[in-house]
Every structure is written in C-alpha cells, then in structure tokens.
Scaffold this active site. Structure first.
Site, PDB file in Angstrom:
ATOM      1  N   LYS A  77      19.140 -70.176  68.877  1.00 34.41           N
ATOM      2  CA  LYS A  77      19.152 -70.177  70.346  1.00 34.41           C
ATOM      3  C   LYS A  77      20.564 -70.139  70.932  1.00 34.41           C
ATOM      4  CE  LYS A  77      14.766 -72.524  71.176  1.00 34.41           C
ATOM      5  NZ  LYS A  77      14.096 -73.595  71.925  1.00 34.41           N
ATOM      6  N   ASP A 113      11.849 -72.413  78.368  1.00 30.65           N
ATOM      7  CA  ASP A 113      11.367 -73.770  78.036  1.00 30.65           C
ATOM      8  C   ASP A 113      11.248 -74.661  79.278  1.00 30.65           C
ATOM      9  OD1 ASP A 113      10.978 -73.493  75.300  1.00 30.65           O
ATOM     10  OD2 ASP A 113      13.015 -74.094  74.788  1.00 30.65           O
TER      11      ASP A 113
END
Ligand code: NAP
Length: 291
Positions: A77, A113
C-alpha cells in the site's frame, strides 16, 4: 481462511486482481467476483501473490497484461504511493493506496478503506459529525479511518497505540487527531470523553493468537457510546460481545469490508453500484466463510 471462488468468465473479460503477500486468505476475489456476476460485468478478479520487493515490476506487468486495475493489501500500500501517476485526496491523506485504476496507461491510486468504514457507520445510524472518537491501533486501517472521520466532522479523535512514531503523520495531516498510549490510565481517561470506540488492532481476530488481555476499559465508556471493531472474522469479537452485553450499540467490520470493495469496483468499472441491493448478495456469498 482459504476461500473457494467459482469463476465463469469469457476470454474477453477485463482483468482485475488483489495483490499481496500473503494473499491466499483474501476475501476480495470472492466479494468482487460475486459483485461482477450480480452486475453482469465482463471482468474477472484474481488473487496474486506479489512479494514486497516486486511492487514496481507488478505495475509494469499489469500494464502489459492490460489489467483494468487492482487492489493492494500488505505490503504494497505504501510503495504504490510513490509509483502512482495520480493520487486521490484520500490516498494523499493516508499516504497509502489500496485501489489502482489504469487510465490510458496512467496508474491512478485511491484509498477506499476510510470511505468504506464511513458508509458502514452511516448505514448503522452512527454518524460521526461532532463526535469524540477513540481508535485503538495506528496501522493502515486505523489511520485511514481516523483521517476519514476527521474529514467527516468528528470533533476530536484520540488514536491510542503502542508505537506513536508510526502514527506521527496523522497529527501532521489533521490537528483534530491526537496520539495517546494504550496504558490503562491513558485509555480510561480518553474513553470517558468518547462517544465512540473503534478497535483498529488485530486483537480478537480469528487466527491471531492474541486477544485483549482484559476488556475492563469498556467500563470507562459512557452508556450510549458506540463500540466498533474493524475485524470481520469472527463477526462478533469478544470486544463487541462484551460491549453489547453492557448495552452499547456495536458495529463489526463486515460493512467496511463490503463497502471498500464496492467503492473499488465503482472505480475499476466506472459504474455506479446500488450498494443496498449488492450488500445482501455479497453477505450471502461470505456466509460460507465468515461466522
Ligand atoms: P496493521 O497495519 O498491521 O496495523 C495493526 C495495528 O495494530 C498497529 O498499530 C499495531 O501496532 C497494532 N497492534 C498489533 N498488535 C497489537 C497488540 N498486541 N497490542 C496493541 N496494538 C497492537 O494492520 P491493518 O491493516 O491496519 O489491520 C488492522 C485490523 O483491521 C485487522 O484486524 C484487520 O483485519 C482489520 N481490517 C479490516 C478491514 C475491513 O474492511 N473491515 C480493512 C482493513 C483492516 P504496532 O504498529 O505497534 O505494531
């Protein structure tokens, strides 16, 4: 967890994937292929184990293979932030990318997210506006949630963690976020002022050896305070079970899991998805693997 995904797809199907290391446990292929079938979209979504040092090589391969996009989990990420040609405001704020879309060969990075959690929170009738929130842990998920809640109008967010150095960026990005320790006295003081507690650590997750040593800190919460866990396996952690016993509204990580995926699929395909209709379809598919 090693979910089975039944796939039927045409040779013309556009390719999507989740990359990670490890990745075999990922529920993303099950969720995304279920959504793709439900929506009748000509894509196929795979799980690909890409080692940590190969993020750049993977992005080149994905371009060559004409992938429409991909999701990223640990450990990619952060590396993707540097590799992206364009970043969404959420990816910039989180300094992490969990969704990549290729647009005319350009690597566009997003982070779904925080928005996924926010949608789940609103759906559960727990709006964050004006609320004081305590988050346990300062990993990737906790940071995304903290930043999104600050943006959505939470008035104060205390991030309680054992390694504050790793979370220093949060204060730089938003001054409504404060770092505290996980020491019982600090935690208790913070919880007394909180409208919402969110567990962003893996404590209580199935397959993880550790649980919270004790849950007595819950007694510091106000009676109406909500308790959320980002964990979705099990669906009811010990933290949520105890909080529910004490009369607190509770929320598990399933909604976040589903909505971050829905948001990613909207980005991959450029389609707007009716999440209220899609959610039960995904939940039915997940019921085989989540309890
Ligand atoms: P991560 O980046 O590894 O962060 C984990 C955080 O928990 C770190 O702050 C870590 O502290 C802390 N931690 C770990 N063990 C601890 C312990 N024994 N005591 C205190 N703190 C501890 O992981 P992540 O990706 O953020 O995931 C965290 C949780 O969220 C996992 O349970 C994951 O399943 C869940 N999650 C759910 C969703 C969803 O869609 N519902 C999405 C992402 C993640 P240190 O930095 O000090 O190690």
């Amino acid at each position: 967890m090693n979910p089975v995904v039944h796939l039927t797809y045409r040779n013309t199907a556009r390719k999507l994937a989740v990359i990670g290391d490890p990745v075999a446990h990922s529920l993303s292929p099950l969720i995304q292929n279920t959504l793709l079938e439900h929506l009748g979209l000509d894509y196929v979504y795979l799980a690909l184990r890409i080692p940590p040092q190969a993020t750049r090589q993977w992005t080149e391969a994905a371009r060559l293979l004409d992938f429409a996009g991909f999701n990223a989990t640990m450990p990619h990420k952060t590396a993707l932030v540097e590799l992206a040609d364009e970043l969404s405001p959420d990816a910039v704020r989180c300094r992490a990318v969990n969704t990549v879309v290729f647009r005319e060969g350009r690597l566009c990075g997003y982070n779904t997210d925080g928005e996924g959690f926010l949608r789940a929170l609103r759906e559960a009738n727990l709006p964050p506006e004006g609320k004081t929130v305590t988050i346990l842990g300062a990993g990737g998920a906790a940071r995304a949630v903290a930043l999104k809640l600050a943006e959505a109008g939470a008035c104060r967010i205390a991030v309680c963690c054992r390694t504050p150095e790793k979370a220093a960026m949060l204060r730089e990005v938003d001054d409504r976020i404060h770092l505290r320790s996980l020491k019982p006295r600090d935690l208790e003081e913070t919880l007394q002022e909180s409208d919402m507690l969110i567990n962003g650590t893996p404590l209580g997750m199935r397959g993880v050896a550790e649980h919270f040593a004790d849950l007595d800190f819950l007694h510091a919460l106000r009676p109406q305070a909500a308790v959320c866990d980002l964990i979705y396996s099990p669906l009811q952690t010990e933290l949520l079970a105890r909080a529910a016993e004490q009369g607190h509204p509770t929320l598990n990580g399933l909604g976040m899991l589903i909505y971050q995926a829905v948001l990613a699929l909207e980005l991959f395909t450029g389609t707007t998805i009716d999440a209220a209709r899609a959610r039960p379809v995904v939940e039915a598919a997940l019921s085989a693997v989540l309890r």
